[in-house]
Design a protein around this motif. Structure first.
Motif, PDB file in Angstrom:
ATOM      1  N   LEU A 104      -2.466  -0.835  10.115  1.00 38.54           N
ATOM      2  CA  LEU A 104      -3.333  -1.753  10.853  1.00 38.54           C
ATOM      3  C   LEU A 104      -4.209  -2.569   9.900  1.00 38.54           C
ATOM      4  O   LEU A 104      -4.539  -3.719  10.179  1.00 38.54           O
ATOM      5  CB  LEU A 104      -4.202  -0.969  11.840  1.00 38.54           C
ATOM      6  CG  LEU A 104      -3.445  -0.345  13.024  1.00 38.54           C
ATOM      7  CD1 LEU A 104      -4.383   0.529  13.860  1.00 38.54           C
ATOM      8  CD2 LEU A 104      -2.797  -1.420  13.888  1.00 38.54           C
ATOM      9  N   ARG A 105      -4.542  -1.969   8.772  1.00 42.21           N
ATOM     10  CA  ARG A 105      -5.368  -2.666   7.785  1.00 42.21           C
ATOM     11  C   ARG A 105      -4.539  -3.639   6.945  1.00 42.21           C
ATOM     12  O   ARG A 105      -4.955  -4.769   6.686  1.00 42.21           O
ATOM     13  CB  ARG A 105      -6.055  -1.630   6.890  1.00 42.21           C
ATOM     14  CG  ARG A 105      -7.058  -2.209   5.899  1.00 42.21           C
ATOM     15  CD  ARG A 105      -7.762  -1.117   5.102  1.00 42.21           C
ATOM     16  NE  ARG A 105      -6.885  -0.498   4.127  1.00 42.21           N
ATOM     17  CZ  ARG A 105      -6.370   0.730   4.239  1.00 42.21           C
ATOM     18  NH1 ARG A 105      -6.645   1.481   5.286  1.00 42.21           N
ATOM     19  NH2 ARG A 105      -5.580   1.214   3.300  1.00 42.21           N
ATOM     20  N   LEU A 106      -3.332  -3.214   6.523  1.00 42.10           N
ATOM     21  CA  LEU A 106      -2.531  -3.985   5.577  1.00 42.10           C
ATOM     22  C   LEU A 106      -1.509  -4.918   6.227  1.00 42.10           C
ATOM     23  O   LEU A 106      -1.020  -5.835   5.590  1.00 42.10           O
ATOM     24  CB  LEU A 106      -1.795  -3.023   4.629  1.00 42.10           C
ATOM     25  CG  LEU A 106      -2.690  -2.120   3.781  1.00 42.10           C
ATOM     26  CD1 LEU A 106      -1.863  -1.051   3.089  1.00 42.10           C
ATOM     27  CD2 LEU A 106      -3.474  -2.947   2.762  1.00 42.10           C
ATOM     28  N   ARG A 107      -1.151  -4.657   7.493  1.00 42.26           N
ATOM     29  CA  ARG A 107      -0.178  -5.460   8.244  1.00 42.26           C
ATOM     30  C   ARG A 107       1.140  -5.640   7.475  1.00 42.26           C
ATOM     31  O   ARG A 107       1.571  -6.771   7.214  1.00 42.26           O
ATOM     32  CB  ARG A 107      -0.761  -6.824   8.599  1.00 42.26           C
ATOM     33  CG  ARG A 107      -2.005  -6.752   9.455  1.00 42.26           C
ATOM     34  CD  ARG A 107      -1.638  -6.384  10.859  1.00 42.26           C
ATOM     35  NE  ARG A 107      -2.815  -6.026  11.653  1.00 42.26           N
ATOM     36  CZ  ARG A 107      -2.810  -5.885  12.959  1.00 42.26           C
ATOM     37  NH1 ARG A 107      -1.690  -6.070  13.633  1.00 42.26           N
ATOM     38  NH2 ARG A 107      -3.886  -5.534  13.603  1.00 42.26           N
TER      39      ARG A 107
ATOM     40  N   PRO B  24      -3.525   3.913  10.362  1.00 40.57           N
ATOM     41  CA  PRO B  24      -4.712   3.197   9.876  1.00 40.57           C
ATOM     42  C   PRO B  24      -4.395   2.235   8.725  1.00 40.57           C
ATOM     43  O   PRO B  24      -4.900   1.111   8.696  1.00 40.57           O
ATOM     44  CB  PRO B  24      -5.653   4.317   9.419  1.00 40.57           C
ATOM     45  CG  PRO B  24      -5.238   5.515  10.212  1.00 40.57           C
ATOM     46  CD  PRO B  24      -3.754   5.370  10.377  1.00 40.57           C
ATOM     47  N   ALA B  25      -3.538   2.679   7.782  1.00 42.19           N
ATOM     48  CA  ALA B  25      -3.192   1.808   6.654  1.00 42.19           C
ATOM     49  C   ALA B  25      -2.401   0.594   7.131  1.00 42.19           C
ATOM     50  O   ALA B  25      -2.628  -0.530   6.673  1.00 42.19           O
ATOM     51  CB  ALA B  25      -2.393   2.593   5.617  1.00 42.19           C
TER      52      ALA B  25
ATOM     53  N   GLY C  11       0.817  -1.203   0.000  1.00 42.23           N
ATOM     54  CA  GLY C  11       0.000   0.000   0.000  1.00 42.23           C
ATOM     55  C   GLY C  11       0.853   1.256   0.000  1.00 42.23           C
ATOM     56  O   GLY C  11       2.050   1.216   0.302  1.00 42.23           O
TER      57      GLY C  11
ATOM     58  N   GLU D 157      -2.165   9.043   7.847  1.00 45.55           N
ATOM     59  CA  GLU D 157      -2.727   7.866   7.178  1.00 45.55           C
ATOM     60  C   GLU D 157      -1.921   6.597   7.446  1.00 45.55           C
ATOM     61  O   GLU D 157      -2.375   5.489   7.128  1.00 45.55           O
ATOM     62  CB  GLU D 157      -2.773   8.112   5.657  1.00 45.55           C
ATOM     63  CG  GLU D 157      -3.670   9.257   5.235  1.00 45.55           C
ATOM     64  CD  GLU D 157      -3.563   9.588   3.759  1.00 45.55           C
ATOM     65  OE1 GLU D 157      -4.538  10.101   3.208  1.00 45.55           O
ATOM     66  OE2 GLU D 157      -2.483   9.350   3.161  1.00 45.55           O
TER      67      GLU D 157
END
Length: 201
Positions: A44-47, A41-42, A31, A38
């Motif tokens: 935590l979503r994409l690991r 949050p990114a 990502g 940003e």
């Protein structure tokens, strides 16, 4: 496969970094983000395994964002991109516990190696960069002087700063004068430059 999150606000630089990383068979760009706020949050979503973070990001600077990322997702290693001319920021990053740095004008082939080393938990430190970073001491500014000077660096007038911080305009001017004196600057603009270069803002 090493999953990478790339945080860079300059479109051409971000595209070039992504293109370089995509040439590597063991690295995947999971990502991209363009602002410091940003990153967490990114991540935590994409690991991702590694976050490549530009030190100068809008909204939230790269060092502050990286420190938040370390707290929120300790498994994600952080590789900070920096310019050699901003050693004070490297000192701030070292104090925040970040141990991997890549100078922005480094040869392109060093990027993949730096990502692999960072993912493995190894230090990635340019000796010249670290030496220049250590030449700056602790900030001579008080927390309030730092806040006022940071607001001034964003272009806020003394009146705007006083309203935002609930201080009188005269008190704000006093803080600015004190910051100018402590940094050995000629004026407010010079004080901002000195403090930014030293990583005090």
């Amino acid at each position: 496969m090493i999953r990478v999150l790339l945080a860079e606000d300059m479109h051409m630089i971000r595209a070039a970094l992504t293109a370089l990383l995509r040439l590597e068979p063991d690295i995947e760009v999971a990502g991209e983000v363009t602002r410091g706020d940003e990153i967490v949050p990114a991540a935590l979503r994409l690991r991702p395994d590694v976050a490549i973070v530009d030190i100068d990001l809008p909204v939230l600077d790269g060092i502050t964002a990286a420190a938040s990322l370390r707290a929120e997702l300790p498994s994600c290693r952080i590789l900070v991109l920096t310019a050699l001319g901003r050693p004070g920021q490297v000192r701030r990053a070292l104090e925040a516990g970040i141990q991997a740095f890549l100078v922005k004008d480094a040869p392109g082939e060093r990027l993949a190696d730096a990502v692999r080393r960072t993912a493995a938990g190894l230090r990635v430190l340019d000796p010249e960069l670290v030496a220049s970073a250590l030449q700056y001491g602790e900030s001579p500014l008080t927390p309030r002087e730092t806040t006022v000077l940071r607001e001034a660096a964003r272009g806020s007038s003394a009146e705007d700063i006083s309203a935002r911080l609930h201080l009188s305009a005269g008190t704000v001017r006093n803080y600015l004068t004190s910051a100018i004196t402590k940094t050995g600057a000629r004026n407010k603009i010079d004080a901002i430059r000195i403090a930014e270069d030293a990583g005090w803002l």
